[in-house]
Design an enzyme around this catalytic site. Structure first.
Site, PDB file in Angstrom:
ATOM      1  N   CYS A  13      32.542  24.278  72.906  1.00  0.00           N
ATOM      2  CA  CYS A  13      31.084  24.400  72.836  1.00  0.00           C
ATOM      3  C   CYS A  13      30.774  25.898  72.817  1.00  0.00           C
ATOM      4  CB  CYS A  13      30.366  23.648  73.952  1.00  0.00           C
ATOM      5  SG  CYS A  13      30.624  24.260  75.612  1.00  0.00           S
ATOM      6  N   CYS A  87      29.032  23.798  68.516  1.00  0.00           N
ATOM      7  CA  CYS A  87      29.412  25.201  68.292  1.00  0.00           C
ATOM      8  C   CYS A  87      29.167  25.625  66.856  1.00  0.00           C
ATOM      9  CB  CYS A  87      30.851  25.473  68.717  1.00  0.00           C
ATOM     10  SG  CYS A  87      32.103  24.793  67.631  1.00  0.00           S
ATOM     11  N   CYS A  91      33.329  27.396  64.770  1.00  0.00           N
ATOM     12  CA  CYS A  91      34.609  26.728  65.006  1.00  0.00           C
ATOM     13  C   CYS A  91      35.492  26.821  63.769  1.00  0.00           C
ATOM     14  CB  CYS A  91      34.382  25.260  65.347  1.00  0.00           C
ATOM     15  SG  CYS A  91      33.427  25.028  66.839  1.00  0.00           S
TER      16      CYS A  91
END
Length: 139
Positions: A13, A87, A91
């Site tokens: 996250c 996120c 990512c």
């Protein structure tokens, strides 16, 4: 894609101070040594959210010693399953990995009352993940 006998799961996250910490703690608690567990954030906070620590303590899991960690390419490469929790584009993506995106409310700035339903939904999803992986929960 085949998942190894002891799969590695990475929870990501933004701040690694709430959702990903709870998910990692539940998976560690319920799977023990049967799964390698990592968590990280694309922009890690200085500390784990105190309301998250309190909510997890109510579930019998102490995460007070945990600290947010920065997301690295190596962590993603070393993981079989990557579970993102808001996120976004931060990512990294690698072919051959299993990616799941769990849409969950962000506990940042929330009190323990607001964190409890997020915690409970994460536990439900972790139990489902264990079933998908063919791993029996220890609890």
């Amino acid at each position: 894609m085949s998942i190894p006998a002891a799969p590695s799961v990475l929870f990501v996250c933004v701040h690694n101070a709430g959702r990903s910490q709870m998910a990692a703690a539940f998976l560690t608690h319920l799977a023990g040594e049967k799964v390698q567990v990592r968590s990280a954030g694309s922009a890690p906070a200085d500390a784990v959210n105190p309301a998250v620590v309190e909510a997890m303590k109510e579930s019998g899991i102490d995460i007070s010693a945990q600290a947010p960690k920065v997301l690295t390419v190596e962590a993603v490469q070393a993981s079989d399953v990557v579970i993102t929790m808001g996120c976004g584009d931060a990512c990294p993506y690698f072919p051959g990995k299993r990616y799941l995106d769990w849409t969950l409310d962000d506990p940042a700035g929330q009190g323990v009352q607001a964190v409890r339903p997020i915690r409970d939904e994460i536990e439900r999803r972790i139990r489902g993940l264990l079933t998908e992986l063919g791993i029996e929960a220890t609890q």
